[in-house]
Design a protein around this motif. Structure first.
Motif, PDB file in Angstrom:
ATOM      1  N   MET A  45      18.496 -30.607 -69.477  1.00  0.00           N
ATOM      2  CA  MET A  45      18.080 -31.638 -68.536  1.00  0.00           C
ATOM      3  C   MET A  45      17.679 -30.992 -67.216  1.00  0.00           C
ATOM      4  O   MET A  45      18.448 -30.250 -66.603  1.00  0.00           O
ATOM      5  CB  MET A  45      19.217 -32.643 -68.294  1.00  0.00           C
ATOM      6  N   SER A  69      25.639 -29.615 -75.441  1.00  0.00           N
ATOM      7  CA  SER A  69      26.064 -31.023 -75.527  1.00  0.00           C
ATOM      8  C   SER A  69      26.950 -31.248 -76.741  1.00  0.00           C
ATOM      9  O   SER A  69      27.976 -31.941 -76.659  1.00  0.00           O
ATOM     10  CB  SER A  69      24.834 -31.934 -75.583  1.00  0.00           C
ATOM     11  N   GLU A 261      25.649 -42.443 -70.363  1.00  0.00           N
ATOM     12  CA  GLU A 261      25.019 -41.125 -70.328  1.00  0.00           C
ATOM     13  C   GLU A 261      23.528 -41.229 -70.015  1.00  0.00           C
ATOM     14  O   GLU A 261      22.982 -40.404 -69.273  1.00  0.00           O
ATOM     15  CB  GLU A 261      25.223 -40.403 -71.667  1.00  0.00           C
ATOM     16  N   ASN A 265      24.678 -41.471 -65.777  1.00  0.00           N
ATOM     17  CA  ASN A 265      24.733 -40.025 -65.542  1.00  0.00           C
ATOM     18  C   ASN A 265      23.369 -39.349 -65.609  1.00  0.00           C
ATOM     19  O   ASN A 265      23.241 -38.191 -65.208  1.00  0.00           O
ATOM     20  CB  ASN A 265      25.661 -39.369 -66.571  1.00  0.00           C
ATOM     21  N   ASP A 267      21.908 -38.094 -68.071  1.00  0.00           N
ATOM     22  CA  ASP A 267      22.047 -36.887 -68.892  1.00  0.00           C
ATOM     23  C   ASP A 267      21.499 -37.202 -70.285  1.00  0.00           C
ATOM     24  O   ASP A 267      22.236 -37.554 -71.204  1.00  0.00           O
ATOM     25  CB  ASP A 267      23.516 -36.466 -68.963  1.00  0.00           C
TER      26      ASP A 267
END
Length: 301
Positions: A45, A69, A261, A265, A267
């Motif tokens: 990312m 991840s 997420e 976030n 992400d």
């Protein structure tokens, strides 16, 4: 060139066209999006976008895969707990839908033919209303000052409001209510086609109604049970709206984690990795089950 033209002509003729359209639909709307999600899950990312998997160095392409991840998901107890929680609530929802939906489907299949369309319409009636409106309606029913608590208190059955909201009870109630038609419809389609002469033969041989039901009706409706269970279990695992509106902090499910997420976030690789693991959790047992059933059919034949 002529061979290529003949190939495409043959592809769009007869049975090949019938088979090719579903396969093309599957590739376009299922396989390609899944590959995109898989690609994002092994990327990095950046500030506002996801990095490219392929980079060029001295004129040569270099493939760069990032499995951080997946490693974080395997090492973080929160994600493991959330997966188990999602599977637990999805399994409980499936069992309750089967326990409630089977009698409904059996009653519909054994009803007079002229009543079955009306009963089928009543089962499908909730789909005519917005899904969000139906879930919000359950909120007004289950809150402390809601319809159910007020009715029970006015009748003197309880002295204080029951805690029916923002917990496992409200989550399961909402999921069972929402997915119950998906269990009833395949069961009804299967039971309505069953040959009743098997039951008549069993009764002539002195078999009790319950024993005939358990040994004849249930095995013959196995296909409907499996189809209904899959239609309930698979979407229930990744459910987001119902846990968000009816569940509390103790009813964390993977759909809410995906939302956090992606949008809280920001992400995307982590969110994509969570989605890929969830898909594998669903697909791997299904593949094993299908393979076992295929072997069993081969052994019987």
């Amino acid at each position: 060139m002529n061979k290529l033209t003949q190939y495409f002509r043959g592809l769009f003729q007869g049975n090949k066209l019938v088979i090719g359209i579903p396969y093309g639909w599957f590739i376009l709307l299922v396989a390609i999006p899944l590959l995109i999600v898989l690609k994002i899950s092994v990327s990095e990312m950046q500030a506002t976008s996801v990095s490219s998997m392929i980079s060029w160095s001295e004129g040569w392409p270099t493939l760069k895969l990032n499995f951080a991840s997946y490693q974080f998901i395997a090492s973080d107890a929160l994600y493991v707990k959330t997966y188990f929680s999602s599977i637990k609530y999805a399994f409980l929802t499936t069992v309750l839908c089967l326990a409630i939906g089977y009698p409904f489907a059996y009653f519909m299949a054994r009803s007079p033919k002229h009543l079955q369309p009306m009963l089928l319409m009543l089962i499908m009636l909730p789909f005519w209303t917005s899904f969000l409106l139906r879930i919000y309606a359950w909120k007004t029913l289950l809150v402390s000052n809601g319809v159910i608590n007020n009715a029970l208190m006015s009748l003197g059955i309880i002295d204080a409001p029951l805690a029916m909201m923002n917990n496992s009870f409200s989550l399961v109630v909402g999921m069972v209510y929402s997915y119950l038609p998906f269990m009833i419809l395949p069961l009804y389609a299967n039971l309505s086609k069953m040959d009743l002469r098997y039951l008549e033969a069993a009764a002539d041989l002195g078999t009790s109604p319950f024993k005939a039901f358990w040994l004849i009706t249930v095995p013959l409706s196995k296909a409907g049970i499996i189809a209904g269970s899959m239609l309930v279990f698979i979407p229930a695992v990744g459910e987001f709206v119902i846990p968000e509106l009816l569940g509390g902090p103790d009813t964390l499910m993977i759909g809410r984690v995906l939302w956090d997420e992606f949008f809280s976030n920001n992400d995307w690789p982590m969110a994509a990795a969570v989605a890929v693991v969830m898909i594998l959790i669903i697909l791997v047992p299904m593949a094993i089950l299908n393979k076992a059933e295929a072997k069993l059919k081969e052994a019987k034949s």
